[in-house]
Scaffold this active site. Structure first.
Site, mmCIF file in Angstrom:
data_model
loop_
_atom_site.group_PDB
_atom_site.id
_atom_site.type_symbol
_atom_site.label_atom_id
_atom_site.label_comp_id
_atom_site.label_asym_id
_atom_site.label_seq_id
_atom_site.Cartn_x
_atom_site.Cartn_y
_atom_site.Cartn_z
ATOM 1 N N TYR A 1 0.824 -1.214 0.000
ATOM 2 C CA TYR A 1 0.000 0.000 0.000
ATOM 3 C C TYR A 1 0.856 1.261 0.000
ATOM 4 O O TYR A 1 0.407 2.332 0.399
ATOM 5 C CB TYR A 1 -0.932 0.000 1.229
ATOM 6 C CG TYR A 1 -1.942 -1.110 1.141
ATOM 7 C CD1 TYR A 1 -3.109 -0.929 0.397
ATOM 8 C CD2 TYR A 1 -1.712 -2.340 1.730
ATOM 9 C CE1 TYR A 1 -4.025 -1.954 0.273
ATOM 10 C CE2 TYR A 1 -2.619 -3.376 1.608
ATOM 11 C CZ TYR A 1 -3.773 -3.178 0.873
ATOM 12 O OH TYR A 1 -4.681 -4.190 0.736
ATOM 13 N N SER A 2 2.094 1.133 -0.447
ATOM 14 C CA SER A 2 3.035 2.236 -0.316
ATOM 15 C C SER A 2 2.677 3.439 -1.203
ATOM 16 O O SER A 2 2.594 3.321 -2.427
ATOM 17 C CB SER A 2 4.428 1.710 -0.684
ATOM 18 O OG SER A 2 5.309 2.782 -0.901
ATOM 19 N N ASN A 3 2.478 4.599 -0.552
ATOM 20 C CA ASN A 3 2.282 5.850 -1.313
ATOM 21 C C ASN A 3 3.537 6.181 -2.105
ATOM 22 O O ASN A 3 3.472 6.798 -3.158
ATOM 23 C CB ASN A 3 1.999 7.020 -0.367
ATOM 24 C CG ASN A 3 0.626 6.929 0.274
ATOM 25 O OD1 ASN A 3 -0.255 6.238 -0.220
ATOM 26 N ND2 ASN A 3 0.446 7.644 1.378
#
Ligand SMILES: *Cc1c(COP(=O)(O)O)cnc(C)c1O
Length: 297
Positions: free
Chosen positions: A71-73
């Site tokens: 879920y890394s921005n």
């Protein structure tokens, strides 16, 4: 010549949030809308990536490789930056169990922006801290020779971009507060503030590893400590990406009071922390506190 996407941008907007929970304690709350600094690379991701992208282009690279969770921005921002600049991107993703599954929304956006995803086990992902293990990993991912952006985008160049954020706050606030993942944004922000101003970080991960991490990033960038910073460590709400019901309703209420889209993983924890610290009189009356809105939902 800078690529047009990398030219410096005007300061992000600074707006006052009139909120009785702060006013009752004599505290003025400002919102630094860094989520509006770039249309596609919001907030600190733009601040941290821009100097790295300039360096990559100057050195003649045509590909970037970086690391992140599902879920890394940061992965998403790197993929978008690659698309905007016409650079290839490779994302090394934590968790090889994800490889056989449909991509979640965040990874699907990375792929749609042209990022090639390479899934690795958690232990191999962790082992990348060792340069030799990292070189092997890059080789296996077909990323040898690509410009390496570290996990979370935090390195000395990234700090220089975040210091600019601190300079934009000269003369307008006593405290500049930011949510922390890797701590890179806080480390650069603190260095950019003026004497008498201080940076306050709110870690969204449990574990207490951040002070050492921030000191090491500042040593790499500035040769030693820079600026006045501290952490408020009790506001992670159970750990990364945990959003208990009370935090969710706090965030929804803050969004409707102030017309602010409240990103839940980082920004909601920052705003909760500032509200709680104000309630417990952690800021003397007359203090101006600026919440840095680092991203959007
Ligand atoms: C990545 C991110 C952060 C954390 O930044 P660090 O420099 O890793 O501490 C904070 N807020 C948002 C919205 C982010 O996407």
């Amino acid at each position: 010549m800078d690529h047009p996407e990398l030219q410096s941008r005007p300061p992000s907007p600074l707006v006052e949030a009139v909120d009785e929970r702060f006013a009752a304690h004599g505290v003025r709350l400002l919102l630094k809308r860094d989520d509006l600094v770039h249309p596609e690379l919001p907030g600190n991701k733009w601040r941290k990536l821009a100097p790295n992208l300039r360096a990559a282009l100057e050195a003649g690279h045509d590909r970037l490789v970086t690391f992140g969770g599902a879920y890394s921005n940061h992965l998403r921002a790197t993929a978008a930056a690659g698309r905007l600049l016409g650079l290839g991107t490779i994302g090394i993703v934590r968790g090889d169990e994800l490889a056989g599954r449909p991509l979640n929304d965040s990874l699907a956006r990375c792929a749609a922006d042209g990022m090639r995803l390479h899934f690795v086990s958690r232990s191999r992902y962790r082992a990348k801290a060792d340069p030799q293990a990292q070189a092997l990993l890059l080789d296996e991912a077909g990323a040898s020779g690509a410009y390496v952006v570290p996990e979370g985008g935090s390195n000395a160049l990234a700090l220089s971009g975040c210091a600019e954020l601190g300079r934009e706050l000269h003369g307008v606030t006593d405290v500049a507060a930011v949510a922390c993942g890797t701590g890179g944004t806080l480390a650069g922000l603190a260095a950019g503030l003026a004497p008498g101003q201080r940076a306050l970080g709110v870690p969204v991960l449990a574990g207490g590893f951040l002070p050492a991490e921030i000191r090491s990033l500042q040593a790499e960038a500035y040769g030693g400590p820079a600026g006045d910073w501290s952490l408020a460590e009790d506001f992670h709400h159970g750990g990364y990406a945990r959003v208990p019901a009370a935090l969710e309703s706090f965030a929804a209420d803050f969004a409707s009071r102030h017309g602010l889209p409240v990103e839940r993983i980082y920004v909601a924890k920052l705003l909760w922390a500032l509200t709680a610290l104000t309630r417990s009189d952690a800021f003397p009356p007359g203090t101006t506190v600026t919440a840095i809105i680092t991203g959007r939902p």
